[in-house]
Design an enzyme around this catalytic site. Structure first.
Site, PDB file in Angstrom:
ATOM      1  N   CYS A 180       0.838  -1.184   0.000  1.00  0.00           N
ATOM      2  CA  CYS A 180       0.000   0.000   0.000  1.00  0.00           C
ATOM      3  C   CYS A 180       0.880   1.243   0.000  1.00  0.00           C
ATOM      4  CB  CYS A 180      -0.971  -0.026   1.167  1.00  0.00           C
ATOM      5  SG  CYS A 180      -0.194  -0.382   2.754  1.00  0.00           S
ATOM      6  N   ARG A 181       0.713   2.137   0.994  1.00  0.00           N
ATOM      7  CA  ARG A 181       1.443   3.406   0.919  1.00  0.00           C
ATOM      8  C   ARG A 181       2.808   3.360   1.576  1.00  0.00           C
ATOM      9  NH1 ARG A 181      -4.072   6.544   2.471  1.00  0.00           N
ATOM     10  NH2 ARG A 181      -4.863   6.772   0.337  1.00  0.00           N
TER      11      ARG A 181
END
Lengths: 222, 222
Positions: A180-181
DNA sequence: CCAACACTCCAATGATTATTGGAATATATC
DNA sequence: GATATATTCCAATAATCATTGGAGTGTTGG
Protein backbone atom coordinates in the site's frame (compact mmCIF):
# COMPACT_ATOMS: atom_id res chain seq x y z
CA UNK A 1 35.49 37.56 8.56
CA UNK A 2 34.99 35.51 11.71
CA UNK A 3 32.67 38.19 13.02
CA UNK A 4 30.45 38.54 10.01
CA UNK A 5 30.78 34.77 9.78
CA UNK A 6 28.41 34.27 12.70
CA UNK A 7 25.65 36.22 11.01
CA UNK A 8 26.08 34.29 7.79
CA UNK A 9 26.00 30.97 9.61
CA UNK A 10 22.89 31.93 11.51
CA UNK A 11 21.12 32.55 8.21
CA UNK A 12 22.25 29.24 6.75
CA UNK A 13 21.21 27.09 9.69
CA UNK A 14 17.95 28.99 10.04
CA UNK A 15 17.08 28.10 6.47
CA UNK A 16 17.69 24.41 7.00
CA UNK A 17 15.66 24.63 10.19
CA UNK A 18 12.68 25.71 8.07
CA UNK A 19 12.65 22.22 6.61
CA UNK A 20 12.95 20.76 10.09
CA UNK A 21 10.07 22.86 11.34
CA UNK A 22 7.93 21.78 8.41
CA UNK A 23 8.42 18.13 9.36
CA UNK A 24 8.08 18.61 13.11
CA UNK A 25 4.34 18.01 13.07
CA UNK A 26 2.84 14.51 12.81
CA UNK A 27 0.01 15.68 10.59
CA UNK A 28 2.33 17.45 8.20
CA UNK A 29 4.36 14.27 7.90
CA UNK A 30 1.21 12.33 7.19
CA UNK A 31 0.30 14.83 4.48
CA UNK A 32 3.72 14.43 2.92
CA UNK A 33 3.34 10.68 2.87
CA UNK A 34 -0.08 11.01 1.26
CA UNK A 35 1.41 13.30 -1.37
CA UNK A 36 4.08 10.69 -2.06
CA UNK A 37 1.19 8.70 -3.57
CA UNK A 38 0.45 11.43 -6.11
CA UNK A 39 -1.27 14.79 -6.20
CA UNK A 40 -4.50 15.23 -4.28
CA UNK A 41 -7.02 17.97 -3.54
CA UNK A 42 -7.18 19.47 -0.05
CA UNK A 43 -10.39 17.78 0.96
CA UNK A 44 -9.08 14.30 0.20
CA UNK A 45 -5.90 15.05 2.11
CA UNK A 46 -7.97 16.27 5.05
CA UNK A 47 -10.19 13.19 5.24
CA UNK A 48 -7.32 10.76 4.74
CA UNK A 49 -5.27 12.41 7.47
CA UNK A 50 -8.40 12.63 9.66
CA UNK A 51 -8.24 16.37 10.23
CA UNK A 52 -10.49 19.30 9.45
CA UNK A 53 -10.31 20.97 6.09
CA UNK A 54 -9.14 24.20 7.65
CA UNK A 55 -6.37 22.54 9.56
CA UNK A 56 -5.24 20.70 6.47
CA UNK A 57 -5.18 23.98 4.59
CA UNK A 58 -3.08 25.59 7.33
CA UNK A 59 -0.60 22.71 7.39
CA UNK A 60 -0.34 22.71 3.63
CA UNK A 61 0.40 26.40 3.73
CA UNK A 62 3.33 25.69 6.05
CA UNK A 63 4.60 23.01 3.73
CA UNK A 64 4.23 25.35 0.80
CA UNK A 65 6.25 28.02 2.58
CA UNK A 66 9.03 25.51 3.12
CA UNK A 67 8.83 24.73 -0.62
CA UNK A 68 8.18 21.07 0.04
CA UNK A 69 4.81 21.09 -1.74
CA UNK A 70 3.17 23.20 -4.39
CA UNK A 71 -0.42 23.72 -5.50
CA UNK A 72 -2.21 23.74 -8.80
CA UNK A 73 -5.72 24.99 -9.20
CA UNK A 74 -8.11 23.15 -11.46
CA UNK A 75 -11.69 24.34 -11.44
CA UNK A 76 -12.80 24.67 -7.88
CA UNK A 77 -10.27 22.17 -6.59
CA UNK A 78 -6.72 22.87 -5.47
CA UNK A 79 -4.40 19.96 -6.12
CA UNK A 80 -1.27 19.69 -4.01
CA UNK A 81 1.84 17.77 -4.94
CA UNK A 82 5.44 17.41 -3.77
CA UNK A 83 7.81 19.91 -5.36
CA UNK A 84 10.32 17.20 -6.14
CA UNK A 85 11.05 13.53 -5.74
CA UNK A 86 13.75 14.61 -3.34
CA UNK A 87 10.98 15.36 -0.84
CA UNK A 88 9.70 11.79 -1.07
CA UNK A 89 13.25 10.54 -0.57
CA UNK A 90 13.55 12.80 2.45
CA UNK A 91 10.36 11.35 3.91
CA UNK A 92 11.75 7.85 3.48
CA UNK A 93 15.01 9.03 5.05
CA UNK A 94 13.53 10.62 8.15
CA UNK A 95 11.18 7.70 8.69
CA UNK A 96 14.05 5.26 8.36
CA UNK A 97 16.14 7.27 10.81
CA UNK A 98 13.23 7.31 13.25
CA UNK A 99 12.75 3.54 12.95
CA UNK A 100 16.44 3.16 13.42
CA UNK A 101 16.84 5.40 16.47
CA UNK A 102 13.53 5.34 18.31
CA UNK A 103 12.79 2.18 20.21
CA UNK A 104 9.25 3.38 20.78
CA UNK A 105 8.63 3.46 17.06
CA UNK A 106 10.09 0.06 16.50
CA UNK A 107 7.95 -1.30 19.32
CA UNK A 108 4.81 0.22 17.86
CA UNK A 109 5.56 -1.30 14.47
CA UNK A 110 6.30 -4.67 15.99
CA UNK A 111 2.95 -4.58 17.77
CA UNK A 112 1.34 -4.02 14.38
CA UNK A 113 3.29 -6.80 12.74
CA UNK A 114 2.20 -9.34 15.33
CA UNK A 115 -1.38 -8.95 14.22
CA UNK A 116 -1.20 -9.75 10.61
CA UNK A 117 1.51 -9.60 8.19
CA UNK A 118 4.39 -11.87 7.93
CA UNK A 119 6.58 -9.59 5.92
CA UNK A 120 8.17 -10.48 2.66
CA UNK A 121 10.90 -13.02 3.29
CA UNK A 122 12.63 -12.22 0.00
CA UNK A 123 14.57 -9.25 -1.26
CA UNK A 124 13.04 -6.54 -3.39
CA UNK A 125 15.01 -7.70 -6.40
CA UNK A 126 13.78 -11.27 -5.97
CA UNK A 127 10.22 -10.09 -5.69
CA UNK A 128 10.64 -8.12 -8.88
CA UNK A 129 11.96 -11.06 -10.85
CA UNK A 130 9.37 -13.47 -9.43
CA UNK A 131 6.64 -11.02 -10.33
CA UNK A 132 8.09 -10.74 -13.81
CA UNK A 133 7.97 -14.51 -14.22
CA UNK A 134 4.43 -14.59 -12.86
CA UNK A 135 5.38 -16.69 -9.85
CA UNK A 136 3.72 -14.27 -7.44
CA UNK A 137 0.83 -11.89 -7.87
CA UNK A 138 1.47 -8.34 -6.70
CA UNK A 139 -1.58 -6.35 -5.58
CA UNK A 140 -1.65 -2.58 -5.15
CA UNK A 141 -4.47 -2.09 -2.66
CA UNK A 142 -4.44 1.74 -2.67
CA UNK A 143 -7.20 3.77 -4.31
CA UNK A 144 -6.98 3.50 -8.05
CA UNK A 145 -5.90 7.12 -8.59
CA UNK A 146 -2.77 6.46 -6.57
CA UNK A 147 -2.03 3.36 -8.60
CA UNK A 148 -2.26 5.42 -11.75
CA UNK A 149 0.09 8.06 -10.39
CA UNK A 150 2.78 5.40 -9.99
CA UNK A 151 2.96 1.74 -9.04
CA UNK A 152 5.28 -1.22 -8.79
CA UNK A 153 6.05 -3.15 -11.97
CA UNK A 154 3.67 -6.04 -12.70
CA UNK A 155 1.31 -4.88 -9.95
CA UNK A 156 -2.44 -5.10 -10.34
CA UNK A 157 -4.66 -2.33 -9.00
CA UNK A 158 -6.99 -3.79 -6.42
CA UNK A 159 -8.30 -1.16 -4.03
CA UNK A 160 -9.43 -2.55 -0.70
CA UNK A 161 -13.12 -2.01 -1.41
CA UNK A 162 -12.81 -3.90 -4.68
CA UNK A 163 -10.90 -6.75 -3.17
CA UNK A 164 -14.01 -8.14 -1.49
CA UNK A 165 -15.88 -8.31 -4.78
CA UNK A 166 -13.05 -9.55 -6.95
CA UNK A 167 -11.69 -12.29 -4.71
CA UNK A 168 -12.62 -14.87 -7.32
CA UNK A 169 -10.18 -13.35 -9.83
CA UNK A 170 -7.22 -14.24 -7.67
CA UNK A 171 -5.19 -17.39 -8.11
CA UNK A 172 -5.09 -20.01 -5.38
CA UNK A 173 -1.96 -21.65 -6.70
CA UNK A 174 0.58 -18.88 -6.11
CA UNK A 175 1.30 -16.42 -3.33
CA UNK A 176 -0.30 -13.00 -3.36
CA UNK A 177 1.79 -10.01 -2.22
CA UNK A 178 -0.09 -6.88 -1.14
CA UNK A 179 1.42 -3.44 -0.71
CA UNK A 180 0.00 0.00 0.00
CA UNK A 181 1.44 3.41 0.92
CA UNK A 182 4.34 2.21 3.01
CA UNK A 183 5.16 0.78 6.41
CA UNK A 184 2.77 3.11 8.26
CA UNK A 185 -0.22 2.31 6.10
CA UNK A 186 -2.59 -0.38 7.22
CA UNK A 187 -4.40 -1.15 4.00
CA UNK A 188 -2.08 -3.95 2.90
CA UNK A 189 -2.28 -5.51 6.34
CA UNK A 190 -6.06 -5.45 6.11
CA UNK A 191 -5.92 -7.00 2.67
CA UNK A 192 -3.64 -9.79 3.87
CA UNK A 193 -5.95 -10.47 6.79
CA UNK A 194 -8.91 -10.84 4.45
CA UNK A 195 -7.03 -12.95 1.93
CA UNK A 196 -5.79 -15.36 4.57
CA UNK A 197 -9.25 -15.75 6.01
CA UNK A 198 -10.38 -16.74 2.54
CA UNK A 199 -7.68 -19.34 2.21
CA UNK A 200 -5.19 -17.51 0.04
CA UNK A 201 -1.48 -17.53 0.64
CA UNK A 202 -0.86 -13.84 1.24
CA UNK A 203 2.10 -11.74 2.33
CA UNK A 204 2.59 -8.05 2.99
CA UNK A 205 5.29 -5.97 1.33
CA UNK A 206 6.13 -3.12 3.68
CA UNK A 207 7.31 -0.81 0.93
CA UNK A 208 5.23 1.83 -0.73
CA UNK A 209 6.08 3.41 -4.02
CA UNK A 210 8.27 6.06 -2.35
CA UNK A 211 10.38 3.44 -0.59
CA UNK A 212 10.64 1.38 -3.74
CA UNK A 213 11.83 4.38 -5.73
CA UNK A 214 14.18 5.59 -3.00
CA UNK A 215 15.96 2.23 -3.17
CA UNK A 216 16.55 2.78 -6.85
CA UNK A 217 14.00 0.35 -8.22
CA UNK A 218 11.73 1.13 -11.17
CA UNK A 219 8.23 2.53 -10.83
CA UNK A 220 5.63 2.49 -13.58
CA UNK A 221 3.20 5.29 -14.28
CA UNK A 222 1.05 3.81 -17.06
CA UNK B 1 -9.31 -2.23 12.30
CA UNK B 2 -9.81 1.08 10.52
CA UNK B 3 -10.85 2.65 13.80
CA UNK B 4 -7.99 1.45 15.94
CA UNK B 5 -5.88 2.16 12.85
CA UNK B 6 -6.09 5.90 13.40
CA UNK B 7 -4.66 5.62 16.90
CA UNK B 8 -1.82 3.46 15.70
CA UNK B 9 -1.00 5.85 12.88
CA UNK B 10 -1.04 8.81 15.22
CA UNK B 11 1.60 7.13 17.34
CA UNK B 12 3.78 6.29 14.34
CA UNK B 13 3.77 9.75 12.82
CA UNK B 14 4.23 11.36 16.22
CA UNK B 15 7.41 9.36 16.70
CA UNK B 16 8.85 10.47 13.39
CA UNK B 17 7.87 14.03 14.24
CA UNK B 18 10.17 13.79 17.27
CA UNK B 19 13.08 13.68 14.87
CA UNK B 20 11.62 16.60 12.96
CA UNK B 21 11.21 18.60 16.14
CA UNK B 22 14.77 17.89 17.12
CA UNK B 23 16.01 19.38 13.85
CA UNK B 24 13.62 22.32 13.78
CA UNK B 25 16.01 24.61 15.63
CA UNK B 26 19.00 26.26 13.91
CA UNK B 27 21.22 25.83 16.93
CA UNK B 28 20.42 22.16 17.27
CA UNK B 29 21.32 21.67 13.64
CA UNK B 30 24.58 23.48 14.21
CA UNK B 31 25.31 21.21 17.17
CA UNK B 32 24.65 18.17 15.02
CA UNK B 33 27.03 19.43 12.37
CA UNK B 34 29.69 20.03 15.01
CA UNK B 35 29.19 16.51 16.31
CA UNK B 36 29.65 15.19 12.79
CA UNK B 37 33.28 16.25 13.29
CA UNK B 38 33.69 13.95 16.27
CA UNK B 39 32.75 13.90 19.94
CA UNK B 40 33.06 17.10 21.95
CA UNK B 41 32.42 18.33 25.48
CA UNK B 42 29.48 20.66 26.13
CA UNK B 43 31.56 23.75 26.65
CA UNK B 44 33.32 23.44 23.30
CA UNK B 45 30.00 22.87 21.57
CA UNK B 46 28.61 25.96 23.26
CA UNK B 47 31.46 28.26 22.25
CA UNK B 48 31.61 26.93 18.70
CA UNK B 49 27.88 27.39 18.23
CA UNK B 50 28.10 30.79 19.94
CA UNK B 51 25.52 30.06 22.63
CA UNK B 52 25.53 29.91 26.41
CA UNK B 53 26.51 26.73 28.16
CA UNK B 54 23.06 26.36 29.62
CA UNK B 55 21.35 26.72 26.31
CA UNK B 56 23.72 24.22 24.73
CA UNK B 57 22.94 21.82 27.55
CA UNK B 58 19.20 22.26 27.00
CA UNK B 59 19.47 21.70 23.25
CA UNK B 60 21.65 18.67 23.77
CA UNK B 61 19.06 17.27 26.12
CA UNK B 62 16.46 17.59 23.36
CA UNK B 63 18.75 15.85 20.92
CA UNK B 64 19.42 13.15 23.47
CA UNK B 65 15.70 12.58 23.96
CA UNK B 66 15.30 12.12 20.22
CA UNK B 67 18.16 9.59 20.42
CA UNK B 68 20.19 11.51 17.87
CA UNK B 69 23.10 12.06 20.26
CA UNK B 70 24.41 10.35 23.37
CA UNK B 71 26.71 11.40 26.16
CA UNK B 72 29.72 9.88 27.86
CA UNK B 73 31.12 11.25 31.09
CA UNK B 74 34.84 11.39 31.54
CA UNK B 75 36.06 13.11 34.66
CA UNK B 76 34.30 16.39 34.97
CA UNK B 77 33.60 16.64 31.24
CA UNK B 78 30.60 15.27 29.40
CA UNK B 79 31.42 14.28 25.84
CA UNK B 80 28.59 14.20 23.35
CA UNK B 81 28.58 12.25 20.10
CA UNK B 82 26.12 11.19 17.42
CA UNK B 83 24.39 7.91 18.14
CA UNK B 84 25.05 6.64 14.65
CA UNK B 85 26.53 7.59 11.31
CA UNK B 86 22.96 7.58 10.05
CA UNK B 87 22.50 10.87 11.91
CA UNK B 88 25.38 12.44 9.98
CA UNK B 89 23.86 11.15 6.76
CA UNK B 90 20.55 12.66 7.78
CA UNK B 91 22.20 16.02 8.39
CA UNK B 92 23.71 15.90 4.92
CA UNK B 93 20.32 14.90 3.55
CA UNK B 94 18.30 17.67 5.14
CA UNK B 95 20.92 20.27 4.24
CA UNK B 96 20.96 19.07 0.66
CA UNK B 97 17.17 19.18 0.49
CA UNK B 98 17.21 22.71 1.89
CA UNK B 99 19.81 23.83 -0.65
CA UNK B 100 17.75 22.19 -3.30
CA UNK B 101 14.37 23.66 -2.35
CA UNK B 102 15.07 27.00 -0.69
CA UNK B 103 16.13 29.78 -2.99
CA UNK B 104 17.00 31.91 0.03
CA UNK B 105 19.57 29.38 1.13
CA UNK B 106 21.09 29.08 -2.29
CA UNK B 107 21.29 32.86 -2.51
CA UNK B 108 23.02 33.10 0.87
CA UNK B 109 25.57 30.50 -0.19
CA UNK B 110 26.17 32.22 -3.49
CA UNK B 111 26.85 35.48 -1.66
CA UNK B 112 29.48 33.62 0.34
CA UNK B 113 31.01 32.06 -2.72
CA UNK B 114 31.50 35.40 -4.43
CA UNK B 115 33.90 36.44 -1.75
CA UNK B 116 36.47 33.79 -1.89
CA UNK B 117 36.39 30.32 -3.01
CA UNK B 118 36.27 29.12 -6.48
CA UNK B 119 35.04 25.67 -5.74
CA UNK B 120 36.69 22.51 -6.84
CA UNK B 121 36.30 22.18 -10.58
CA UNK B 122 36.91 18.43 -10.47
CA UNK B 123 34.90 15.49 -9.17
CA UNK B 124 35.49 13.95 -5.77
CA UNK B 125 36.92 10.85 -7.38
CA UNK B 126 39.36 12.89 -9.44
CA UNK B 127 40.46 14.80 -6.37
CA UNK B 128 41.05 11.55 -4.57
CA UNK B 129 43.23 10.10 -7.30
CA UNK B 130 45.14 13.36 -7.81
CA UNK B 131 45.78 13.53 -4.08
CA UNK B 132 46.97 9.93 -4.17
CA UNK B 133 49.45 10.76 -6.93
CA UNK B 134 50.57 13.86 -5.05
CA UNK B 135 49.40 16.23 -7.76
CA UNK B 136 47.46 18.34 -5.29
CA UNK B 137 47.92 18.98 -1.59
CA UNK B 138 44.82 18.51 0.54
CA UNK B 139 44.64 20.55 3.76
CA UNK B 140 42.26 19.85 6.62
CA UNK B 141 41.98 23.24 8.31
CA UNK B 142 39.78 22.14 11.22
CA UNK B 143 41.12 21.87 14.78
CA UNK B 144 43.43 18.93 15.08
CA UNK B 145 41.13 16.88 17.30
CA UNK B 146 38.57 16.84 14.52
CA UNK B 147 41.18 15.74 12.03
CA UNK B 148 42.06 12.85 14.28
CA UNK B 149 38.43 11.81 14.64
CA UNK B 150 38.26 11.35 10.87
CA UNK B 151 39.67 13.00 7.78
CA UNK B 152 39.96 12.71 4.02
CA UNK B 153 42.59 10.36 2.63
CA UNK B 154 45.98 11.99 1.99
CA UNK B 155 44.92 15.12 3.86
CA UNK B 156 47.32 17.04 6.06
CA UNK B 157 46.12 18.53 9.34
CA UNK B 158 46.65 22.27 9.19
CA UNK B 159 44.38 24.12 11.63
CA UNK B 160 43.75 27.71 10.66
CA UNK B 161 45.89 29.11 13.47
CA UNK B 162 48.82 26.96 12.39
CA UNK B 163 48.46 27.83 8.76
CA UNK B 164 49.92 31.29 9.31
CA UNK B 165 53.06 29.87 10.90
CA UNK B 166 53.56 26.96 8.57
CA UNK B 167 53.01 28.67 5.24
CA UNK B 168 56.59 27.93 4.28
CA UNK B 169 55.93 24.17 4.36
CA UNK B 170 53.51 24.42 1.49
CA UNK B 171 54.50 23.80 -2.10
CA UNK B 172 54.26 26.58 -4.64
CA UNK B 173 54.30 24.25 -7.62
CA UNK B 174 50.97 22.47 -7.14
CA UNK B 175 47.47 23.50 -6.16
CA UNK B 176 46.40 23.43 -2.53
CA UNK B 177 42.86 22.25 -1.71
CA UNK B 178 41.43 23.27 1.66
CA UNK B 179 38.36 21.76 3.32
CA UNK B 180 36.72 22.14 6.71
CA UNK B 181 33.43 21.07 8.28
CA UNK B 182 31.26 21.36 5.23
CA UNK B 183 29.54 23.91 3.03
CA UNK B 184 28.36 26.05 5.97
CA UNK B 185 31.76 26.31 7.58
CA UNK B 186 33.91 29.30 6.75
CA UNK B 187 37.32 28.06 7.84
CA UNK B 188 38.34 26.68 4.46
CA UNK B 189 37.24 29.90 2.77
CA UNK B 190 39.41 31.85 5.18
CA UNK B 191 42.34 29.57 4.49
CA UNK B 192 41.96 29.98 0.75
CA UNK B 193 41.81 33.74 1.13
CA UNK B 194 45.07 33.74 3.06
CA UNK B 195 46.79 31.32 0.72
CA UNK B 196 45.88 33.32 -2.35
CA UNK B 197 47.10 36.54 -0.76
CA UNK B 198 50.42 34.78 -0.24
CA UNK B 199 50.63 33.72 -3.85
CA UNK B 200 49.56 30.10 -3.60
CA UNK B 201 47.17 28.46 -5.99
CA UNK B 202 44.37 27.52 -3.62
CA UNK B 203 40.89 26.07 -4.01
CA UNK B 204 38.11 25.25 -1.60
CA UNK B 205 36.48 21.85 -1.38
CA UNK B 206 32.94 22.36 -0.11
CA UNK B 207 32.64 18.92 1.42
CA UNK B 208 33.29 18.09 5.01
CA UNK B 209 33.94 14.60 6.27
CA UNK B 210 30.21 13.89 6.68
CA UNK B 211 29.48 14.79 3.06
CA UNK B 212 32.46 12.80 1.86
CA UNK B 213 31.31 9.74 3.77
CA UNK B 214 27.67 10.16 2.78
CA UNK B 215 28.74 9.97 -0.86
CA UNK B 216 30.35 6.63 -0.17
CA UNK B 217 33.99 7.73 -0.24
CA UNK B 218 36.56 6.52 2.27
CA UNK B 219 37.45 8.40 5.46
CA UNK B 220 40.57 7.76 7.49
CA UNK B 221 40.74 7.82 11.27
CA UNK B 222 44.42 7.32 11.92
C1' DC C 1 37.39 19.55 53.61
C1' DC C 2 37.03 23.57 50.50
C1' DA C 3 37.12 25.93 46.18
C1' DA C 4 36.80 25.79 41.31
C1' DC C 5 34.80 23.77 37.50
C1' DA C 6 31.55 21.43 34.16
C1' DC C 7 27.31 20.51 33.71
C1' DT C 8 22.30 19.71 34.74
C1' DC C 9 17.80 20.67 36.81
C1' DC C 10 14.00 23.69 37.96
C1' DA C 11 11.16 27.61 37.49
C1' DA C 12 9.67 31.72 35.22
C1' DT C 13 9.38 34.71 31.10
C1' DG C 14 8.18 35.96 26.70
C1' DA C 15 7.76 34.17 22.00
C1' DT C 16 5.76 30.72 18.69
C1' DT C 17 2.56 27.43 17.24
C1' DA C 18 -1.73 24.65 16.78
C1' DT C 19 -6.38 24.80 16.28
C1' DT C 20 -10.92 26.56 15.50
C1' DG C 21 -14.86 29.75 14.25
C1' DG C 22 -16.35 33.21 11.19
C1' DA C 23 -15.78 35.88 7.06
C1' DA C 24 -14.00 36.20 2.31
C1' DT C 25 -12.82 34.49 -2.46
C1' DA C 26 -13.25 31.94 -6.43
C1' DT C 27 -15.45 28.57 -9.24
C1' DA C 28 -19.22 25.62 -10.85
C1' DT C 29 -24.12 24.73 -11.21
C1' DC C 30 -28.85 25.78 -11.43
C1' DG D 1 -27.89 36.27 -10.84
C1' DA D 2 -28.34 33.02 -6.85
C1' DT D 3 -26.61 29.06 -4.55
C1' DA D 4 -23.54 25.45 -3.33
C1' DT D 5 -18.81 23.94 -3.02
C1' DA D 6 -13.75 24.19 -2.23
C1' DT D 7 -10.50 26.64 -0.24
C1' DT D 8 -8.13 30.39 2.00
C1' DC D 9 -7.70 34.35 5.16
C1' DC D 10 -8.10 36.51 9.66
C1' DA D 11 -8.52 36.62 14.50
C1' DA D 12 -8.50 34.60 18.99
C1' DT D 13 -7.24 31.22 22.47
C1' DA D 14 -4.85 27.50 24.41
C1' DA D 15 -0.71 24.87 24.17
C1' DT D 16 4.09 24.49 23.54
C1' DC D 17 8.86 26.11 23.18
C1' DA D 18 13.19 28.98 23.78
C1' DT D 19 15.87 31.23 26.85
C1' DT D 20 17.79 32.73 31.14
C1' DG D 21 18.75 33.06 36.25
C1' DG D 22 19.45 30.58 40.34
C1' DA D 23 20.22 26.42 42.74
C1' DG D 24 22.03 21.72 42.83
C1' DT D 25 25.25 17.50 41.52
C1' DG D 26 29.35 15.38 40.77
C1' DT D 27 34.49 15.78 40.03
C1' DT D 28 39.11 17.50 40.31
C1' DG D 29 42.81 19.63 42.73
C1' DG D 30 44.66 22.04 46.49
Amino acid sequence: MSHSGRQVKDVLYAQVARIGKAVSSPKRLELIELLCQGEKPVERLATEAAISLKLASAHLKELRQAHLVEARKEGKYVYYRLTSEAVADFWVGIRTLAEDRLLELRAAMARLAEHVHELMPMSREDLLSQAERGEVMVLDVRPEAEFQAGHLPYALSMPLEELHKRLADLPHDKPVVAYCRGPFCLMAAEAVELLRKEGYSALRLEDGVAEWRAYGLPVETV
